[in-house]
Design a protein around this motif. Structure first.
Motif, PDB file in Angstrom:
ATOM      1  N   SER A  63       0.651  10.092  -1.670  1.00 45.95           N
ATOM      2  CA  SER A  63       1.920   9.338  -1.688  1.00 45.95           C
ATOM      3  C   SER A  63       3.158  10.242  -1.464  1.00 45.95           C
ATOM      4  O   SER A  63       3.206  11.399  -2.080  1.00 45.95           O
ATOM      5  CB  SER A  63       2.178   8.571  -3.149  1.00 45.95           C
ATOM      6  N   MET A  92       2.660   5.284   1.135  1.00 49.92           N
ATOM      7  CA  MET A  92       1.308   5.729   0.606  1.00 49.92           C
ATOM      8  C   MET A  92       0.235   5.956   1.962  1.00 49.92           C
ATOM      9  O   MET A  92       0.398   5.218   2.841  1.00 49.92           O
ATOM     10  CB  MET A  92       0.505   4.415  -0.174  1.00 49.92           C
ATOM     11  N   HIS A 115       4.217   1.114   2.826  1.00 45.96           N
ATOM     12  CA  HIS A 115       5.446   1.745   2.395  1.00 45.96           C
ATOM     13  C   HIS A 115       6.384   0.748   2.137  1.00 45.96           C
ATOM     14  O   HIS A 115       6.260  -0.351   2.443  1.00 45.96           O
ATOM     15  CB  HIS A 115       5.997   2.669   3.713  1.00 45.96           C
ATOM     16  N   PRO A 175       6.522  10.886  -6.491  1.00 45.94           N
ATOM     17  CA  PRO A 175       5.818   9.751  -6.951  1.00 45.94           C
ATOM     18  C   PRO A 175       4.714  10.205  -7.925  1.00 45.94           C
ATOM     19  O   PRO A 175       4.201  11.361  -8.237  1.00 45.94           O
ATOM     20  CB  PRO A 175       4.974   9.388  -5.628  1.00 45.94           C
ATOM     21  N   VAL A 195       1.692   3.346  -8.879  1.00 46.82           N
ATOM     22  CA  VAL A 195       2.153   4.555  -8.290  1.00 46.82           C
ATOM     23  C   VAL A 195       3.893   4.119  -8.578  1.00 46.82           C
ATOM     24  O   VAL A 195       4.158   2.950  -8.415  1.00 46.82           O
ATOM     25  CB  VAL A 195       2.153   5.012  -6.897  1.00 46.82           C
ATOM     26  N   THR A 210      -1.038   0.697  -6.234  1.00 42.67           N
ATOM     27  CA  THR A 210      -1.494   1.619  -5.281  1.00 42.67           C
ATOM     28  C   THR A 210      -2.289   1.236  -4.122  1.00 42.67           C
ATOM     29  O   THR A 210      -2.155   1.790  -3.118  1.00 42.67           O
ATOM     30  CB  THR A 210      -2.348   2.829  -6.059  1.00 42.67           C
TER      31      THR A 210
END
Length: 341
Positions: A159, A168, A182, A204, A215, A232
């Protein structure tokens, strides 16, 4: 047992001198061996890590990815492997690496200030890369993104938080980085006093029951910054909440995340001795260093406040000790106005 440490020496008037990798005796603290490495332009340098062969991995001031090893007794410190990143950084003049991290497959990921993300193949001396600012969605309304904080890895990928969005990423079979999802965030109108750049001040942070279910990051909303938590795997927004008191809300620290709990520390108005090149003026130009430490839990309804402390002047990123359950901070009490520019 010897241990590697990264040290940065300072001269008068906060002049940055030659950085060193040093091996310290863990009992006495004395230096057993050291190696000077080229310094770069970054304030504080790039975070390093120790690989599976007990080598320190980092990027030096000449844009070279180094793996630094040491002899069994710690007296000899030497470069065991090097990979030039100059070609990776060549698209923008003056670009530099700001983050380096290994992933769960042993690949090395690097991020540049101008939004380039690369995966390093040390065996072939190759780097496959992608520019995040060329993959901006309509929700970020940005033509150019920068990376101002470290990057993070988990079993699902890597990330990156830019000046406009959180990403990600994963790598394909050829080790080429790809965007999984994103999401843009509110960066609002200017850098805040107590933050180093205009945008999120947080790297992150992965956390959750399995260690990487979620995240999170903090945004840069003008009146009151928000804590944002994403799933995530999918990028689904799990929850968000305002942090600290409106008007004095800001942080340059990544949050603590463990299980379903989050702890965030305030840095609003923190008096940095020096600001990075291109930081720009803060708004307001002057502010009091405002204390604060807050805990939130991820619950089925989103983010639930658990407790707030308005008396903790955290001068460094707070750390949680899993051994004793305490949160450790280094306090710096500051009274009076400080220049945020």
């Amino acid at each position: 047992m010897c241990r590697c440490w990264w040290t940065q020496r300072f001269g008068s008037k906060l002049t940055f001198l030659q950085p060193k990798v040093a091996i310290l005796d863990p009992e006495a603290g004395r230096t057993l061996g050291s190696l000077e490495v080229p310094k770069g332009a970054l304030l504080g340098g790039v975070y390093a890590y120790i690989d599976h062969q007990d080598r320190m991995v980092f990027v030096d001031g000449l844009n070279t990815l180094l793996r630094v090893a040491h002899s069994a007794d710690g007296t000899q410190v030497y470069v065991d492997e090097r990979v030039s990143l100059n070609r990776f950084l060549s698209q923008y003049e003056g670009d530099q690496v700001v983050g380096v991290v290994p992933d769960w497959q042993g690949r090395v990921w690097v991020a540049s200030a101008h939004g380039a993300i690369g995966v390093v193949d040390s065996t072939r001396r190759e780097i496959r890369s992608i520019f995040l600012n060329k993959h901006v969605g309509a929700d970020t309304e940005a033509a150019f993104e920068t990376v101002d904080n470290s990057i993070s890895a988990c079993p699902r990928g890597v990330s990156v938080v830019t000046s406009h969005a959180i990403y990600m990423l994963d790598a394909d079979d050829n080790s080429a980085p790809q965007i999984v999802w994103h999401a843009g965030y509110d960066r609002d109108t200017a850098r805040k006093p107590g933050q180093l750049f205009w945008g999120s001040g947080a790297s992150p942070t992965f956390f959750g029951p399995t260690g990487s279910d979620y995240v999170m990051l903090t945004d840069n909303a003008d009146e009151q910054e928000n804590l944002l938590v994403y799933e995530t795997e999918t990028g689904r927004l799990v929850g968000q909440t305002g942090l600290f008191e409106p008007g004095t809300s800001g942080t340059e620290c990544s949050a603590i995340g463990v299980q379903n709990s989050i702890v965030v520390g305030s840095t609003y108005g923190y008096p940095y001795p020096r600001y990075p090149e291109g930081a720009g003026p803060s708004v307001p130009a002057n502010a009091l260093f405002t204390p604060g430490l807050e805990r939130y839990d991820v619950t089925p309804g989103g983010l639930t406040p658990v407790w707030k402390r308005a008396d903790v002047y955290s001068a460094v990123v707070p750390h949680l000790s899993m051994a004793d359950g305490y949160i450790y901070v280094c306090e710096r009490r500051q009274f009076g106005l400080v220049n945020g520019s």
